[in-house]
Write a protein that holds these residues in place. Sequence first.
Motif, PDB file in Angstrom:
ATOM      1  N   SER A 109       0.753  -1.053  -0.027  1.00 59.99           N
ATOM      2  CA  SER A 109      -0.052   0.034  -0.024  1.00 59.99           C
ATOM      3  C   SER A 109       0.909   1.318  -0.123  1.00 59.99           C
ATOM      4  CB  SER A 109      -0.907   0.039   1.168  1.00 59.99           C
ATOM      5  OG  SER A 109      -0.242  -0.037   2.422  1.00 59.99           O
ATOM      6  N   ASP A 110       2.341   1.162   0.526  1.00 58.32           N
ATOM      7  CA  ASP A 110       2.878   2.346   0.554  1.00 58.32           C
ATOM      8  C   ASP A 110       3.570   2.468  -0.908  1.00 58.32           C
ATOM      9  OD1 ASP A 110       2.147   3.205   2.664  1.00 58.32           O
ATOM     10  OD2 ASP A 110       3.455   1.945   3.994  1.00 58.32           O
ATOM     11  N   THR A 111       3.760   1.544  -1.738  1.00 53.65           N
ATOM     12  CA  THR A 111       4.553   1.658  -2.824  1.00 53.65           C
ATOM     13  C   THR A 111       3.802   2.737  -4.152  1.00 53.65           C
ATOM     14  OG1 THR A 111       3.537  -0.078  -4.061  1.00 53.65           O
ATOM     15  CG2 THR A 111       5.356  -0.785  -2.812  1.00 53.65           C
ATOM     16  N   PRO A 112       4.904   3.427  -4.755  1.00 58.18           N
ATOM     17  CA  PRO A 112       4.280   4.586  -5.423  1.00 58.18           C
ATOM     18  C   PRO A 112       3.246   4.019  -6.508  1.00 58.18           C
ATOM     19  CG  PRO A 112       6.535   4.808  -5.232  1.00 58.18           C
ATOM     20  CD  PRO A 112       6.519   3.737  -4.582  1.00 58.18           C
ATOM     21  N   ALA A 113       3.538   2.776  -7.124  1.00 56.67           N
ATOM     22  CA  ALA A 113       2.776   2.361  -8.097  1.00 56.67           C
ATOM     23  C   ALA A 113       1.326   2.064  -7.628  1.00 56.67           C
ATOM     24  CB  ALA A 113       3.322   1.015  -8.469  1.00 56.67           C
ATOM     25  N   HIS A 114       1.333   1.331  -6.356  1.00 56.11           N
ATOM     26  CA  HIS A 114       0.036   1.043  -5.834  1.00 56.11           C
ATOM     27  C   HIS A 114      -0.825   2.177  -5.555  1.00 56.11           C
ATOM     28  CE1 HIS A 114      -2.794  -1.512  -3.373  1.00 56.11           C
ATOM     29  NE2 HIS A 114      -2.747  -0.406  -2.816  1.00 56.11           N
ATOM     30  N   VAL A 115       0.025   3.263  -4.916  1.00 59.40           N
ATOM     31  CA  VAL A 115      -0.841   4.545  -4.672  1.00 59.40           C
ATOM     32  C   VAL A 115      -1.437   5.098  -5.761  1.00 59.40           C
ATOM     33  CG1 VAL A 115      -0.496   6.688  -3.588  1.00 59.40           C
ATOM     34  CG2 VAL A 115       0.492   4.820  -2.533  1.00 59.40           C
ATOM     35  N   ALA A 116      -0.525   5.324  -6.791  1.00 56.22           N
ATOM     36  CA  ALA A 116      -1.083   5.885  -7.856  1.00 56.22           C
ATOM     37  C   ALA A 116      -2.269   4.999  -8.663  1.00 56.22           C
ATOM     38  CB  ALA A 116       0.027   5.632  -9.092  1.00 56.22           C
ATOM     39  N   LYS A 117      -2.332   3.714  -8.604  1.00 50.68           N
ATOM     40  CA  LYS A 117      -3.340   3.079  -9.147  1.00 50.68           C
ATOM     41  C   LYS A 117      -4.704   3.096  -8.340  1.00 50.68           C
ATOM     42  CE  LYS A 117      -4.767  -1.706 -10.016  1.00 50.68           C
ATOM     43  NZ  LYS A 117      -4.264  -3.200  -9.943  1.00 50.68           N
ATOM     44  N   GLN A 118      -4.401   3.280  -7.015  1.00 50.96           N
ATOM     45  CA  GLN A 118      -5.612   3.689  -6.015  1.00 50.96           C
ATOM     46  C   GLN A 118      -6.115   4.883  -6.271  1.00 50.96           C
ATOM     47  OE1 GLN A 118      -7.084   1.113  -4.654  1.00 50.96           O
ATOM     48  NE2 GLN A 118      -5.537   0.009  -5.229  1.00 50.96           N
ATOM     49  N   LEU A 119      -5.170   6.049  -6.537  1.00 52.19           N
ATOM     50  CA  LEU A 119      -5.654   7.075  -6.763  1.00 52.19           C
ATOM     51  C   LEU A 119      -6.619   7.610  -8.061  1.00 52.19           C
ATOM     52  CD1 LEU A 119      -2.453   9.481  -5.950  1.00 52.19           C
ATOM     53  CD2 LEU A 119      -4.698   9.750  -4.892  1.00 52.19           C
ATOM     54  N   GLU A 120      -6.301   6.712  -9.203  1.00 54.86           N
ATOM     55  CA  GLU A 120      -7.144   6.672 -10.453  1.00 54.86           C
ATOM     56  C   GLU A 120      -8.344   6.084 -10.088  1.00 54.86           C
ATOM     57  OE1 GLU A 120      -5.027   4.232 -13.263  1.00 54.86           O
ATOM     58  OE2 GLU A 120      -3.277   5.736 -13.411  1.00 54.86           O
ATOM     59  N   ARG A 121      -8.281   4.951  -9.223  1.00 58.12           N
ATOM     60  CA  ARG A 121      -9.784   4.536  -8.716  1.00 58.12           C
ATOM     61  C   ARG A 121     -10.657   5.508  -7.890  1.00 58.12           C
ATOM     62  NH1 ARG A 121     -10.478  -0.965  -5.249  1.00 58.12           N
ATOM     63  NH2 ARG A 121     -12.615  -1.333  -5.240  1.00 58.12           N
ATOM     64  N   PHE A 122      -9.881   6.289  -7.020  1.00 55.97           N
ATOM     65  CA  PHE A 122     -10.512   7.263  -6.206  1.00 55.97           C
ATOM     66  C   PHE A 122     -10.975   8.358  -7.316  1.00 55.97           C
ATOM     67  CE2 PHE A 122      -9.873   4.890  -2.546  1.00 55.97           C
ATOM     68  CZ  PHE A 122     -10.782   5.037  -1.777  1.00 55.97           C
ATOM     69  N   ASP A 123     -10.217   8.651  -8.147  1.00 52.84           N
ATOM     70  CA  ASP A 123     -10.710   9.838  -8.978  1.00 52.84           C
ATOM     71  C   ASP A 123     -12.036   9.435  -9.897  1.00 52.84           C
ATOM     72  OD1 ASP A 123      -8.539  11.141  -8.856  1.00 52.84           O
ATOM     73  OD2 ASP A 123      -7.374  10.531 -10.343  1.00 52.84           O
ATOM     74  N   GLN A 124     -12.056   8.201 -10.176  1.00 55.18           N
ATOM     75  CA  GLN A 124     -13.425   7.926 -10.926  1.00 55.18           C
ATOM     76  C   GLN A 124     -14.534   7.452  -9.893  1.00 55.18           C
ATOM     77  OE1 GLN A 124     -14.138   7.012 -13.908  1.00 55.18           O
ATOM     78  NE2 GLN A 124     -15.960   6.655 -13.622  1.00 55.18           N
ATOM     79  N   LEU A 125     -14.172   7.307  -8.572  1.00 57.66           N
ATOM     80  CA  LEU A 125     -15.327   7.609  -7.651  1.00 57.66           C
ATOM     81  C   LEU A 125     -15.701   8.867  -7.312  1.00 57.66           C
ATOM     82  CD1 LEU A 125     -14.113   4.650  -4.985  1.00 57.66           C
ATOM     83  CD2 LEU A 125     -16.066   4.690  -6.187  1.00 57.66           C
ATOM     84  N   ALA A 126     -14.669   9.804  -7.454  1.00 59.10           N
ATOM     85  CA  ALA A 126     -15.197  11.100  -7.247  1.00 59.10           C
ATOM     86  C   ALA A 126     -16.140  11.727  -8.328  1.00 59.10           C
ATOM     87  CB  ALA A 126     -13.760  12.009  -7.112  1.00 59.10           C
ATOM     88  N   LYS A 127     -15.662  11.207  -9.330  1.00 60.23           N
ATOM     89  CA  LYS A 127     -16.734  11.520 -10.650  1.00 60.23           C
ATOM     90  C   LYS A 127     -18.153  10.868 -10.322  1.00 60.23           C
ATOM     91  CE  LYS A 127     -13.089  11.979 -14.007  1.00 60.23           C
ATOM     92  NZ  LYS A 127     -12.415  11.256 -15.124  1.00 60.23           N
ATOM     93  N   GLU A 128     -18.161   9.630  -9.792  1.00 61.33           N
ATOM     94  CA  GLU A 128     -19.591   8.929  -9.846  1.00 61.33           C
ATOM     95  C   GLU A 128     -20.324   9.514  -8.501  1.00 61.33           C
ATOM     96  OE1 GLU A 128     -19.256   4.766 -10.069  1.00 61.33           O
ATOM     97  OE2 GLU A 128     -17.475   4.717 -10.933  1.00 61.33           O
ATOM     98  N   TYR A 129     -19.498   9.963  -7.392  1.00 59.75           N
ATOM     99  CA  TYR A 129     -20.078  10.255  -6.142  1.00 59.75           C
ATOM    100  C   TYR A 129     -19.586  11.589  -5.755  1.00 59.75           C
ATOM    101  CZ  TYR A 129     -21.072   5.409  -6.512  1.00 59.75           C
ATOM    102  OH  TYR A 129     -21.284   4.037  -7.085  1.00 59.75           O
TER     103      TYR A 129
END
Length: 411
Positions: free
Chosen positions: A317-337
């Motif tokens: 969860s602390d690796t840059p690649a994992h965080v970047a991927k999760q940020l993309e997921r939350f970007d999408q959630l922010a658009k939906e909600y």
Amino acid sequence: MASGFRLVVAALRSGTIDQRFGTEHIVLGLRSARASGTLVFGDAGTPRAELRFEDGLIRKARSTLAAYLGGVLYELGRIDQATLNSSLAHVARVRQLHGSVLRALLAVDKDDIEAGLREQIERRLADLVSLPLGTPWKFHENEDRLEGFGGHDWPLVDPIGGLWRGLRDGARESLVQATTARAGDHRFVLSSAFAPHELGFDIAEIQLARSFVTPRRLVEPADRHTSKTAANLRHLLVVAGVLEVADAGRPVLNTLPGGMPRNFASEQQALEAVRALLAAGKQANARATALVSLSRFEDSVPLRIELAWVEANGDGSDTPAHVAKQLERFDQLAKEYPDSPDVYYYRGLLFRRQGMASFACRDLRKTLDCEPRHRAATLDLRLFNARRERGASVEDALGITTLNTAGKRVG
């Protein structure tokens, strides 16, 4: 052990702040004794502070710290600048309590006043942690020395939360070291009465406390290089009796029997269980509980967001690649909600984890735009502002210690 100083405080009823007893020992000793009366710090003629205790909790607090109700309510976002100015002018004319004037003007409700008064108490408790050595104190049992101070609507406040605000960065190192030395090789376990969300603990602090769900030494070998804040928190938890010396016959706190997911009567109950499991470090069980709960409450937006946050805290969860991927997921959630405060709050925590301070601050503020009373975001921003006022950089104020390089991000 930890109960020793509580017995001393209960027996002495007076003394001075010294290398053995800090403000936290005195206040939390009276809390543990479930005492009622008034605690006075400083000389009787010119006290530095007076705390009115009822059954171990604090009903009123008066001190030399300027924390006026109107200003506090403004800082909490409960009133705007125009309301503050007009109500202060009204107070000057009619000579009434500011809270009563604001209620009469219908500018605030009962919950707003309670929030402001609670904040006043906690600020004053935090400030008292820095009282110098040699400051006298005396507890006047069953005496109310603040009977004419303020109104009659003060809430009862657990002093742990306010003291932690002062101890988080300001605990006296000698007292912390003394607690660690007294703990020795004893094993500690978390009290079943612990309610961290009500005490202003952030996620990392809750996780540290929950690491004592099963008995362990106060400082394990792996803990010796943890932060000063973590050492201060362990000190507070022992002094408050939240961490108790474990014995073989005592049941151990467990959020869910066996750690396995089960059916819940309501969406909120399921959500709280998922959060408790994640705070306890049981990420796999939290994920399983969220998935099972979503099969029952399939239209639940909060549970879907919580599942995303649980998965953002999985392996790596602390690796840059994992965080970047999760940020993309939350970007999408922010658009939906776009109206969901938790989407922005969790995305802000991910930005903080990635070392992107300006984006983290932006999302914490957007959280409060969606939900002005979002407790976690309010506490995070309060701590951020306090550190900035003491000269910390934006990164240090957010608690960013190591910046990950995951590439530039736009928007």
